[in-house]
Design an enzyme around this catalytic site. Sequence first.
Site, PDB file in Angstrom:
ATOM      1  N   ARG A  36      19.061 -21.187 -38.399  1.00 13.34           N
ATOM      2  CA  ARG A  36      19.169 -22.669 -37.993  1.00 13.34           C
ATOM      3  C   ARG A  36      20.260 -22.658 -37.040  1.00 13.34           C
ATOM      4  NH1 ARG A  36      21.064 -22.205 -43.173  1.00 13.34           N
ATOM      5  NH2 ARG A  36      23.368 -22.451 -43.455  1.00 13.34           N
ATOM      6  N   TYR A 145      27.037  -4.688 -56.021  1.00 12.81           N
ATOM      7  CA  TYR A 145      27.388  -5.134 -54.731  1.00 12.81           C
ATOM      8  C   TYR A 145      27.924  -4.045 -53.822  1.00 12.81           C
ATOM      9  CZ  TYR A 145      30.066  -7.897 -51.458  1.00 12.81           C
ATOM     10  OH  TYR A 145      30.630  -8.549 -50.214  1.00 12.81           O
ATOM     11  N   LYS A 149      26.075  -2.635 -49.889  1.00 12.50           N
ATOM     12  CA  LYS A 149      26.885  -2.550 -48.664  1.00 12.50           C
ATOM     13  C   LYS A 149      27.124  -1.050 -48.383  1.00 12.50           C
ATOM     14  CE  LYS A 149      28.461  -6.927 -48.348  1.00 12.50           C
ATOM     15  NZ  LYS A 149      28.070  -7.537 -47.161  1.00 12.50           N
TER      16      LYS A 149
END
Length: 240
Positions: A36, A145, A149
Site C-alpha cells: 500500500r 526466528y 533471518k
Amino acid sequence: MRIAILSGTSGLIGMQLLHQLLKNPSYDYIISIGRRELALKHAKLIQLKGDLLKVSDWNLGEMIVEKDLGGEHQDLRSKLESGDCQIDSFCSLGTTIGKAGSKEKFKSIDQDMVLAIASWVKSIGGNQFCYVSALGADSNSGVFYNQVKGQAEDGLKDLNFDYLGIFRPSLLLGERKEFRFGEQVATVLMKPLVWLKVLKNIRPIYDYQVAKAMVQKALDTGKAKGVEIINSGQMQDLTT
C-alpha cells in the site's frame, strides 16, 4: 543519476530510512515498493504498490509511466532503460510470528519476500543491497526466528551484488505503531545499557541510527565490496 529502492517503508526503520533518503542530495529518486502507499507526497518519492511475492512480474517502466501523468519522470525512465544509473536498494521488511499468524506466513515475509525483492532489484540493474537482519541470525540456529533471518542472508549472498550490507541490530528503540509486549519488557530491562554506554553489540539501538548507518554504507561506494556484516556496535560508531 542515483536511485534508492526502498521496501518495508512503513516499518520502524523503513520510515527513518525514507526520511534519511529524501533529505540526502545524493539520491535523485526514492522508489518505495509495498502493498500500500503512504499518505506522503514528495518530489523525489515514487510509490509503487502490488504483491511483493510476485514482484518479478512487475514492469518498473510501465508502473512509473502510470504514476507520471505530468511527464516529470521521463529522465528517470530513460536512465532505467539505458542502465545509466546507480541503484541502491534498502530492505527493512520484517514482521513477527505473532503478527504474521503462523511460522509459514512469517517465513513467507521475512525470507521469501525479501529474496523475491532482491532478485527483482538485481534483474533491473541494482548494484547494492542493504538488508536489516537481526542479532543472532544463523541459518543453522535452533531458534526459528534466527534461522529464517540466517537463511534470508544466505539467499542474498547467492545473488552476488556488488555490495551486500547485512545489518544486524540488537533490540530496536523507536516509536512503533503496534504494541509488542515482549519488546516493551526487554526495552525496560536493557535501556540502562544505552545510558551507561556499555555492551555496544547487545544494548538497544535507535531506529534512526540503523537507518543512518545503512545510507552511509551505501554511499561509501568503492570503500567496500562483496558482503559486509555490520553489527549494532558498528552502527552506533558510524552514527555518533
